[in-house]
Scaffold this motif. Structure first.
Motif, PDB file in Angstrom:
ATOM      1  N   ILE A 173       0.819  -1.210   0.000  1.00  0.00           N
ATOM      2  CA  ILE A 173       0.000   0.000   0.000  1.00  0.00           C
ATOM      3  C   ILE A 173       0.858   1.269   0.000  1.00  0.00           C
ATOM      4  O   ILE A 173       0.359   2.346   0.312  1.00  0.00           O
ATOM      5  CB  ILE A 173      -0.943   0.010   1.230  1.00  0.00           C
ATOM      6  CG1 ILE A 173      -0.153  -0.227   2.527  1.00  0.00           C
ATOM      7  CG2 ILE A 173      -2.045  -1.028   1.081  1.00  0.00           C
ATOM      8  CD1 ILE A 173      -0.984  -0.183   3.795  1.00  0.00           C
ATOM      9  N   THR A 174       2.136   1.150  -0.395  1.00  0.00           N
ATOM     10  CA  THR A 174       3.024   2.309  -0.267  1.00  0.00           C
ATOM     11  C   THR A 174       3.755   2.719  -1.541  1.00  0.00           C
ATOM     12  O   THR A 174       4.313   3.803  -1.604  1.00  0.00           O
ATOM     13  CB  THR A 174       4.092   2.042   0.822  1.00  0.00           C
ATOM     14  OG1 THR A 174       4.848   0.878   0.455  1.00  0.00           O
ATOM     15  CG2 THR A 174       3.452   1.817   2.186  1.00  0.00           C
ATOM     16  N   SER A 175       3.788   1.874  -2.574  1.00  0.00           N
ATOM     17  CA  SER A 175       4.671   2.143  -3.719  1.00  0.00           C
ATOM     18  C   SER A 175       4.283   3.404  -4.481  1.00  0.00           C
ATOM     19  O   SER A 175       5.162   4.136  -4.962  1.00  0.00           O
ATOM     20  CB  SER A 175       4.710   0.947  -4.670  1.00  0.00           C
ATOM     21  OG  SER A 175       3.455   0.717  -5.276  1.00  0.00           O
ATOM     22  N   TYR A 182      -3.289   4.945  -8.923  1.00  0.00           N
ATOM     23  CA  TYR A 182      -3.244   3.824  -7.991  1.00  0.00           C
ATOM     24  C   TYR A 182      -3.684   2.564  -8.732  1.00  0.00           C
ATOM     25  O   TYR A 182      -4.579   2.604  -9.586  1.00  0.00           O
ATOM     26  CB  TYR A 182      -4.135   4.095  -6.784  1.00  0.00           C
ATOM     27  CG  TYR A 182      -3.457   4.942  -5.739  1.00  0.00           C
ATOM     28  CD1 TYR A 182      -3.188   4.442  -4.480  1.00  0.00           C
ATOM     29  CD2 TYR A 182      -3.043   6.238  -6.029  1.00  0.00           C
ATOM     30  CE1 TYR A 182      -2.543   5.208  -3.522  1.00  0.00           C
ATOM     31  CE2 TYR A 182      -2.395   7.018  -5.089  1.00  0.00           C
ATOM     32  CZ  TYR A 182      -2.142   6.492  -3.833  1.00  0.00           C
ATOM     33  OH  TYR A 182      -1.487   7.250  -2.902  1.00  0.00           O
ATOM     34  N   CYS A 183      -3.050   1.426  -8.421  1.00  0.00           N
ATOM     35  CA  CYS A 183      -3.311   0.203  -9.182  1.00  0.00           C
ATOM     36  C   CYS A 183      -3.236  -1.031  -8.291  1.00  0.00           C
ATOM     37  O   CYS A 183      -2.461  -1.072  -7.328  1.00  0.00           O
ATOM     38  CB  CYS A 183      -2.292   0.075 -10.322  1.00  0.00           C
ATOM     39  SG  CYS A 183      -2.505  -1.393 -11.350  1.00  0.00           S
ATOM     40  N   VAL A 184      -4.047  -2.014  -8.624  1.00  0.00           N
ATOM     41  CA  VAL A 184      -4.001  -3.330  -7.992  1.00  0.00           C
ATOM     42  C   VAL A 184      -4.049  -4.375  -9.099  1.00  0.00           C
ATOM     43  O   VAL A 184      -4.908  -4.311  -9.983  1.00  0.00           O
ATOM     44  CB  VAL A 184      -5.191  -3.536  -7.027  1.00  0.00           C
ATOM     45  CG1 VAL A 184      -5.391  -5.011  -6.716  1.00  0.00           C
ATOM     46  CG2 VAL A 184      -4.982  -2.760  -5.736  1.00  0.00           C
ATOM     47  N   ALA A 185      -3.111  -5.309  -9.066  1.00  0.00           N
ATOM     48  CA  ALA A 185      -3.139  -6.461  -9.982  1.00  0.00           C
ATOM     49  C   ALA A 185      -3.755  -7.623  -9.219  1.00  0.00           C
ATOM     50  O   ALA A 185      -3.261  -7.997  -8.164  1.00  0.00           O
ATOM     51  CB  ALA A 185      -1.723  -6.806 -10.444  1.00  0.00           C
ATOM     52  N   ARG A 214      -9.732  -0.718  -2.462  1.00  0.00           N
ATOM     53  CA  ARG A 214      -9.320  -1.867  -3.270  1.00  0.00           C
ATOM     54  C   ARG A 214      -7.889  -2.274  -2.908  1.00  0.00           C
ATOM     55  O   ARG A 214      -7.582  -3.455  -2.775  1.00  0.00           O
ATOM     56  CB  ARG A 214      -9.410  -1.507  -4.752  1.00  0.00           C
ATOM     57  CG  ARG A 214      -8.804  -2.518  -5.706  1.00  0.00           C
ATOM     58  CD  ARG A 214      -9.750  -3.607  -6.138  1.00  0.00           C
ATOM     59  NE  ARG A 214     -10.812  -3.091  -6.973  1.00  0.00           N
ATOM     60  CZ  ARG A 214     -11.582  -3.837  -7.759  1.00  0.00           C
ATOM     61  NH1 ARG A 214     -11.381  -5.150  -7.815  1.00  0.00           N
ATOM     62  NH2 ARG A 214     -12.550  -3.304  -8.476  1.00  0.00           N
ATOM     63  N   GLN A 215      -7.017  -1.287  -2.746  1.00  0.00           N
ATOM     64  CA  GLN A 215      -5.626  -1.585  -2.425  1.00  0.00           C
ATOM     65  C   GLN A 215      -5.496  -2.244  -1.060  1.00  0.00           C
ATOM     66  O   GLN A 215      -4.750  -3.208  -0.892  1.00  0.00           O
ATOM     67  CB  GLN A 215      -4.794  -0.296  -2.479  1.00  0.00           C
ATOM     68  CG  GLN A 215      -3.551  -0.452  -3.279  1.00  0.00           C
ATOM     69  CD  GLN A 215      -2.754   0.826  -3.418  1.00  0.00           C
ATOM     70  OE1 GLN A 215      -2.759   1.692  -2.548  1.00  0.00           O
ATOM     71  NE2 GLN A 215      -2.060   0.932  -4.517  1.00  0.00           N
ATOM     72  N   TRP A 216      -6.225  -1.725  -0.094  1.00  0.00           N
ATOM     73  CA  TRP A 216      -6.189  -2.328   1.237  1.00  0.00           C
ATOM     74  C   TRP A 216      -6.773  -3.747   1.208  1.00  0.00           C
ATOM     75  O   TRP A 216      -6.292  -4.629   1.918  1.00  0.00           O
ATOM     76  CB  TRP A 216      -6.944  -1.454   2.236  1.00  0.00           C
ATOM     77  CG  TRP A 216      -6.042  -0.500   2.956  1.00  0.00           C
ATOM     78  CD1 TRP A 216      -5.596   0.705   2.505  1.00  0.00           C
ATOM     79  CD2 TRP A 216      -5.463  -0.684   4.244  1.00  0.00           C
ATOM     80  NE1 TRP A 216      -4.769   1.283   3.430  1.00  0.00           N
ATOM     81  CE2 TRP A 216      -4.677   0.462   4.520  1.00  0.00           C
ATOM     82  CE3 TRP A 216      -5.536  -1.687   5.203  1.00  0.00           C
ATOM     83  CZ2 TRP A 216      -3.966   0.609   5.710  1.00  0.00           C
ATOM     84  CZ3 TRP A 216      -4.829  -1.535   6.390  1.00  0.00           C
ATOM     85  CH2 TRP A 216      -4.051  -0.405   6.628  1.00  0.00           C
ATOM     86  N   GLY A 217      -7.793  -3.965   0.377  1.00  0.00           N
ATOM     87  CA  GLY A 217      -8.358  -5.305   0.266  1.00  0.00           C
ATOM     88  C   GLY A 217      -7.354  -6.291  -0.310  1.00  0.00           C
ATOM     89  O   GLY A 217      -7.200  -7.417   0.193  1.00  0.00           O
TER      90      GLY A 217
END
Length: 308
Positions: free
Chosen positions: A105-107, A122-125, A182-185
């Motif tokens: 959660i920091t990049s 912000y992105c989540v794969a 979403r990122q925290w999830g």
């Protein structure tokens, strides 16, 4: 303005997976893989394969000067992020969109400190079950890239441009207006799955079925839920169930990146997962016993890599 040129740094599982997809739709010179000379030599000699198919990539060194990329993708491990940030300087311009595929959660904030948060989405794969062994990547599920602005109140021009580009490239994606949640999830899922599978030296199948490993995974995830409330994100059991459903779609034989690191005797991203959870637990006075145990067990495994 449309996205025409892409630079990628990092040829781990995600770099290969999405780089290979883009290479099928782009001119070879418009997709640049940034790597140092030694890595490039190794890539060219050994070649890179994705589901049995040879990848055709255009490699460039950090020293070479290029026109800034329209899209810059970070696909390195967290412990290589600072070096990568310096290596991409010739690829960042005023209008470059930056996407980080890193866990945690920091990049985004770290990249934004150097190049400006106005360039970063912000992105989540999520949803991929890629396994990389040597120069070969295999996967059953491509998953998707979820992205958006940190602020959830609007869909920006950057988000619209990236959506249009991925649509054209046939890259599975979702534009999300609540990326912090979403990122925290995804962080919660990584904390549970990556560490539990690594400690058990198993695979997704081990935590997809009832048993001690799955119980450990869920306990670790619930510690993240407790911390998220203090951080103003407020994950719930509904979020936990959503991510467990994502987990259920993955190939049982697949393995998360941390398990692959342990298997290959590489240092893992444990500081990014349990390290972050334990630190936040101490900050807020919230017990995190499961993550403390996982942290100790993974550190013990890593300490044995160099024992003769």
């Amino acid at each position: 303005m449309a996205i025409k040129t892409v630079s990628i740094i990092g040829l781990g599982a995600l770099g290969i997976l999405f780089g290979n997809q883009l290479s099928k739709k782009m001119k070879i010179e418009d997709l640049r893989i940034i790597a140092d000379k030694d890595r490039i030599k190794r890539y060219e000699e050994d070649e890179i394969y994705c589901n049995g198919e040879r990848c055709h990539f255009h490699y460039v060194t950090p020293e070479e000067v290029y026109e800034p990329a329209d899209l810059l993708i970070f696909a390195v491990k967290f412990n290589g992020l600072n070096e990568a940030i310096q290596s991409v300087r010739h690829h960042v311009g005023e209008h470059t969109i930056i996407l980080s595929l890193l866990n945690g959660i920091t990049s985004e904030a770290i990249i934004g400190d150097t190049y400006g948060m106005d360039k970063v989405l912000y992105c989540v794969a999520q949803g991929m079950d890629a396994v990389k062994v040597g120069n070969k990547l295999t996967y059953d599920h491509t998953g998707m890239l979820c992205f958006g602005e940190r602020e959830s109140s609007y869909v920006s021009q950057k988000v619209k441009m990236l959506s249009a580009f991925f649509e054209k490239m046939e890259v599975p994606y979702e534009a999300d207006s609540n990326m912090v949640r979403r990122q925290w999830g995804k962080f919660m899922l990584n904390v549970g799955v990556n560490q539990t599978v690594a400690v058990n030296k198993s695979n997704y199948g081990e935590v997809q079925k009832s048993g001690k490993a799955r119980e450990t995974m869920i306990l670790a995830m619930r510690e993240v839920i407790a911390l998220s409330e203090k951080e103003g994100v407020c994950l719930t059991e509904e979020d936990l169930n959503y991510w467990l459903k994502v987990l259920s779609t993955l190939s049982p034989e697949g393995k998360p990146s941390m398990a692959q690191d342990v298997e290959a005797r590489r240092l893992s991203e444990v500081e990014l997962f349990a390290g972050t959870v334990v630190s936040l637990g101490e900050k807020y006075g919230i017990p995190t016993p499961t993550n403390k145990r996982l942290y100790s067990e993974i550190k013990l495994l890593e300490s044995q890599y160099y024992v003769q």
